[in-house]
Design a protein around this motif. Structure first.
Motif, PDB file in Angstrom:
ATOM      1  N   ASP A  87       0.753  -1.324   0.337  1.00 19.74           N
ATOM      2  CA  ASP A  87       0.782  -0.288   0.123  1.00 19.74           C
ATOM      3  C   ASP A  87       0.260   1.108   0.234  1.00 19.74           C
ATOM      4  O   ASP A  87       0.177   2.403  -0.113  1.00 19.74           O
ATOM      5  N   ASP A  88       2.030   0.871  -0.025  1.00 15.85           N
ATOM      6  CA  ASP A  88       3.277   2.303  -0.102  1.00 15.85           C
ATOM      7  C   ASP A  88       4.093   2.529  -1.552  1.00 15.85           C
ATOM      8  O   ASP A  88       3.762   1.884  -2.350  1.00 15.85           O
ATOM      9  N   ILE A  89       4.593   4.247  -1.555  1.00 18.55           N
ATOM     10  CA  ILE A  89       4.917   4.244  -2.799  1.00 18.55           C
ATOM     11  C   ILE A  89       6.714   4.358  -2.490  1.00 18.55           C
ATOM     12  O   ILE A  89       6.717   4.905  -1.496  1.00 18.55           O
ATOM     13  N   SER A  90       7.000   3.693  -4.114  1.00 20.78           N
ATOM     14  CA  SER A  90       8.202   3.788  -4.022  1.00 20.78           C
ATOM     15  C   SER A  90       8.449   5.263  -4.944  1.00 20.78           C
ATOM     16  O   SER A  90       8.395   5.473  -5.688  1.00 20.78           O
ATOM     17  N   LEU A  91       9.396   6.294  -4.674  1.00 20.33           N
ATOM     18  CA  LEU A  91       9.724   7.205  -4.951  1.00 20.33           C
ATOM     19  C   LEU A  91      10.316   7.257  -6.586  1.00 20.33           C
ATOM     20  O   LEU A  91      11.052   6.545  -6.669  1.00 20.33           O
ATOM     21  N   ALA A  92       9.980   8.181  -7.396  1.00 24.17           N
ATOM     22  CA  ALA A  92      10.758   7.863  -8.435  1.00 24.17           C
ATOM     23  C   ALA A  92      12.067   8.131  -8.541  1.00 24.17           C
ATOM     24  O   ALA A  92      12.684   9.208  -7.590  1.00 24.17           O
ATOM     25  N   GLU A  93      13.137   7.113  -9.156  1.00 24.56           N
ATOM     26  CA  GLU A  93      14.326   7.290  -9.360  1.00 24.56           C
ATOM     27  C   GLU A  93      15.133   7.162  -7.573  1.00 24.56           C
ATOM     28  O   GLU A  93      16.134   7.366  -8.303  1.00 24.56           O
ATOM     29  N   ARG A  94      14.493   6.706  -7.079  1.00 30.12           N
ATOM     30  CA  ARG A  94      14.675   6.127  -5.579  1.00 30.12           C
ATOM     31  C   ARG A  94      15.971   5.122  -5.666  1.00 30.12           C
ATOM     32  O   ARG A  94      17.112   5.448  -5.084  1.00 30.12           O
ATOM     33  N   PHE A  95      15.755   3.694  -5.939  1.00 26.28           N
ATOM     34  CA  PHE A  95      16.876   3.400  -6.770  1.00 26.28           C
ATOM     35  C   PHE A  95      18.035   3.913  -6.973  1.00 26.28           C
ATOM     36  O   PHE A  95      19.523   3.779  -7.227  1.00 26.28           O
ATOM     37  N   LYS A  96      17.913   4.422  -8.128  1.00 28.22           N
ATOM     38  CA  LYS A  96      18.733   5.170  -9.127  1.00 28.22           C
ATOM     39  C   LYS A  96      20.094   6.234  -7.831  1.00 28.22           C
ATOM     40  O   LYS A  96      21.453   5.761  -8.343  1.00 28.22           O
ATOM     41  N   THR A  97      18.956   7.136  -7.208  1.00 29.49           N
ATOM     42  CA  THR A  97      19.868   7.644  -6.184  1.00 29.49           C
ATOM     43  C   THR A  97      20.813   7.261  -5.702  1.00 29.49           C
ATOM     44  O   THR A  97      22.020   6.784  -4.604  1.00 29.49           O
ATOM     45  N   ASP A  98      19.830   5.599  -4.758  1.00 26.59           N
ATOM     46  CA  ASP A  98      20.490   5.287  -3.546  1.00 26.59           C
ATOM     47  C   ASP A  98      22.016   4.037  -4.125  1.00 26.59           C
ATOM     48  O   ASP A  98      23.200   3.959  -3.887  1.00 26.59           O
ATOM     49  N   LEU A  99      21.567   3.619  -5.540  1.00 24.71           N
ATOM     50  CA  LEU A  99      22.725   2.815  -6.376  1.00 24.71           C
ATOM     51  C   LEU A  99      23.996   3.391  -6.865  1.00 24.71           C
ATOM     52  O   LEU A  99      24.685   3.112  -6.736  1.00 24.71           O
ATOM     53  N   ALA A 100      23.848   5.177  -6.801  1.00 26.55           N
ATOM     54  CA  ALA A 100      25.134   5.684  -7.004  1.00 26.55           C
ATOM     55  C   ALA A 100      25.979   5.782  -5.649  1.00 26.55           C
ATOM     56  O   ALA A 100      27.141   6.442  -6.029  1.00 26.55           O
ATOM     57  N   HIS A 101      25.382   5.877  -4.551  1.00 27.24           N
ATOM     58  CA  HIS A 101      25.735   5.603  -3.235  1.00 27.24           C
ATOM     59  C   HIS A 101      26.541   4.581  -2.885  1.00 27.24           C
ATOM     60  O   HIS A 101      27.766   4.085  -2.566  1.00 27.24           O
ATOM     61  N   PHE A 102      26.700   3.257  -4.043  1.00 27.97           N
ATOM     62  CA  PHE A 102      27.266   1.861  -3.621  1.00 27.97           C
ATOM     63  C   PHE A 102      28.579   2.263  -4.971  1.00 27.97           C
ATOM     64  O   PHE A 102      28.750   1.490  -4.265  1.00 27.97           O
ATOM     65  N   ARG A 103      28.339   2.587  -5.710  1.00 27.93           N
ATOM     66  CA  ARG A 103      28.906   2.916  -6.977  1.00 27.93           C
ATOM     67  C   ARG A 103      29.855   3.281  -6.292  1.00 27.93           C
ATOM     68  O   ARG A 103      31.013   3.532  -6.863  1.00 27.93           O
ATOM     69  N   ALA A 104      30.056   4.186  -5.474  1.00 31.23           N
ATOM     70  CA  ALA A 104      30.546   5.566  -5.261  1.00 31.23           C
ATOM     71  C   ALA A 104      31.494   4.917  -3.399  1.00 31.23           C
ATOM     72  O   ALA A 104      33.081   5.241  -3.682  1.00 31.23           O
ATOM     73  N   THR A 105      30.557   3.756  -3.085  1.00 25.44           N
ATOM     74  CA  THR A 105      31.523   3.359  -1.756  1.00 25.44           C
ATOM     75  C   THR A 105      31.050   1.888  -2.784  1.00 25.44           C
ATOM     76  O   THR A 105      30.584   1.156  -1.199  1.00 25.44           O
ATOM     77  N   PRO A 106      32.190   0.830  -2.589  1.00 24.32           N
ATOM     78  CA  PRO A 106      32.109  -0.450  -3.125  1.00 24.32           C
ATOM     79  C   PRO A 106      32.165  -0.884  -1.030  1.00 24.32           C
ATOM     80  O   PRO A 106      31.439  -2.350  -1.576  1.00 24.32           O
ATOM     81  N   SER A 107      32.337  -0.797  -0.687  1.00 24.50           N
ATOM     82  CA  SER A 107      32.083  -1.577   0.576  1.00 24.50           C
ATOM     83  C   SER A 107      30.956  -1.380   1.203  1.00 24.50           C
ATOM     84  O   SER A 107      30.544  -1.568   2.479  1.00 24.50           O
ATOM     85  N   LEU A 108      30.291  -0.342   1.055  1.00 27.20           N
ATOM     86  CA  LEU A 108      28.748   0.059   1.348  1.00 27.20           C
ATOM     87  C   LEU A 108      27.368  -1.187   1.698  1.00 27.20           C
ATOM     88  O   LEU A 108      28.111  -1.829   0.319  1.00 27.20           O
ATOM     89  N   GLU A 109      26.693  -1.558   2.592  1.00 28.25           N
ATOM     90  CA  GLU A 109      26.068  -2.086   3.197  1.00 28.25           C
ATOM     91  C   GLU A 109      24.402  -2.198   2.903  1.00 28.25           C
ATOM     92  O   GLU A 109      24.033  -2.951   2.559  1.00 28.25           O
ATOM     93  N   LEU A 110      24.794  -1.099   3.375  1.00 32.05           N
ATOM     94  CA  LEU A 110      23.142  -0.673   3.364  1.00 32.05           C
ATOM     95  C   LEU A 110      23.259   0.800   3.449  1.00 32.05           C
ATOM     96  O   LEU A 110      23.989   1.356   3.947  1.00 32.05           O
ATOM     97  N   GLU A 182      24.509   3.764   4.788  1.00 37.37           N
ATOM     98  CA  GLU A 182      25.072   5.281   4.943  1.00 37.37           C
ATOM     99  C   GLU A 182      23.383   6.024   5.147  1.00 37.37           C
ATOM    100  O   GLU A 182      22.554   5.492   4.498  1.00 37.37           O
ATOM    101  N   LEU A 183      23.507   7.030   6.201  1.00 36.13           N
ATOM    102  CA  LEU A 183      22.127   7.486   6.303  1.00 36.13           C
ATOM    103  C   LEU A 183      21.704   8.624   4.727  1.00 36.13           C
ATOM    104  O   LEU A 183      22.668   9.647   4.741  1.00 36.13           O
ATOM    105  N   LEU A 184      20.743   7.807   4.221  1.00 41.35           N
ATOM    106  CA  LEU A 184      20.541   9.476   2.883  1.00 41.35           C
ATOM    107  C   LEU A 184      19.625  10.676   3.650  1.00 41.35           C
ATOM    108  O   LEU A 184      18.149   9.919   3.961  1.00 41.35           O
TER     109      LEU A 184
END
Length: 245
Positions: A87-110, A182-184
Motif C-alpha cells: 500500500d506504499d509508494i516508492s519514489l521516482a528514481e529512488r533506486f537510482k539515487t541509492d545505487l549511486a552511493h553503492f557505486r561510490a563506496t564499494p564497501s557500502l552494505e546498506l 549510510e544515512l541518506l
C-alpha cells in the motif's frame, strides 16, 4: 512485496517500482498471503507487460512468514534487496539515487533513507494530494533501506514468532552486525496512512515493538561482539493521533 487484501492499492505500489526499471534490472517478487479479495488478479493484470513481476500465492501465514517466502525466491544473481509494502509508494528514481552511493563506496552494505507519511495519495500521479497531511521522518521501515545481498544473508530470515514488528526486529538485527551503512537525507517512500494499516492496532504494535527491543538487548548481552543500536529511528510522529475515516 507481501500482499494481503490490498486490491485497492497494490497496482499503484507496483507501478511505483516499474518506473524505476531504468536504474536497475528489477526482479519484483510478490507473495500473496492468502488474500480473499482481488489482489492476486490485480497483480496478474500487470504481469503480461511486466515480466519482471513474479507472483507466488500461499495460505494466510502472517507477514513474517510471507517476507521469508519472498527471500527464498531471490534469484541467485541478485546483488541488492529492498522491500515495499503493497500500500506504499516508492519514489521516482529512488533506486537510482541509492545505487549511486553503492557505486561510490564499494564497501557500502546498506543505505537508509527518509519516509514521508501521507493520508491521501493520488494514485495516478503517485504523489500525495495537495490537501494531504504529511510528515517526513527517519522511521522504522524496511522499505527505506536498500541492502546489499550479502548483508541480508548475514542477517538471516525474519523471526516468525512476530505477528507485528518483524521489521523492527529485523532492522535491529541488521544494525547489531555493525554494517557499513549510510544515512541518506532523501525520501525513499510515501507511507500511506489509511484505516487498514496494521500499525493502527496501537496496543499490539507497542507490545511487539518492545518485545523486539528486549530480544535485541538479550542478544547483545549474550554476544558482546554485537553492536549497540545507533539512535537513528524516530519512534513517534504527529500522525499517530490522526483520526482515520
Amino acid at each position: 512485496m507481501p500482499v494481503y487484501n490490498r486490491e485497492r492499492y497494490v497496482l499503484s505500489a507496483l507501478r511505483s517500482l516499474i518506473r524505476q526499471g531504468d536504474a536497475a534490472d528489477l526482479d519484483i517478487i510478490v507473495i500473496d498471503d492468502g488474500s480473499t479479495d482481488g489482489s492476486a488478479e490485480a497483480v496478474r493484470s500487470m504481469m503480461v507487460e511486466n515480466p519482471c513481476i513474479r507472483l507466488f500465492r500461499q495460505e494466510n501465514m502472517g507477514v513474517a512468514k510471507t517476507r521469508n517466502a519472498g527471500l527464498r525466491q531471490l534469484p541467485a544473481d541478485a546483488e541488492f534487496v529492498s522491500f515495499l509494502d503493497s500500500d506504499d509508494i516508492s519514489l521516482a528514481e529512488r533506486f537510482k539515487t541509492d545505487l549511486a552511493h553503492f557505486r561510490a563506496t564499494p564497501s557500502l552494505e546498506l543505505t537508509y533513507s527518509l519516509m514521508t507519511l501521507a493520508d491521501r495519495i493520488d494514485d495516478e500521479r503517485l504523489e500525495p494530494t495537495f490537501d494531504s497531511r504529511i510528515v517526513t521522518l527517519r522511521g522504522i521501515s524496511l522499505s527505506t533501506a536498500l541492502f546489499r545481498r550479502s548483508l541480508v544473508e548475514r542477517t538471516g530470515q525474519f523471526d516468525e514468532e512476530f505477528e507485528q514488528s518483524e521489521d523492527t526486529d529485523y532492522l535491529l538485527r541488521v544494525f547489531e552486525r555493525g554494517p557499513n551503512y549510510e544515512l541518506l537525507d532523501t525520501v525513499a517512500i510515501y507511507y500511506r496512512r489509511h484505516a487498514g494499516n496494521v500499525t493502527r492496532e496501537h496496543g499490539d504494535r507497542v507490545r511487539n515493538h518492545l518485545r523486539a527491543i528486549h530480544k535485541s538487548i538479550r542478544r547483545r548481552k549474550a554476544d558482546p561482539s554485537l553492536r549497540e543500536i545507533p539512535g537513528i529511528f524516530e519512534m513517534k510522529s504527529p500522525l499517530n493521533d490522526w483520526p482515520m475515516t
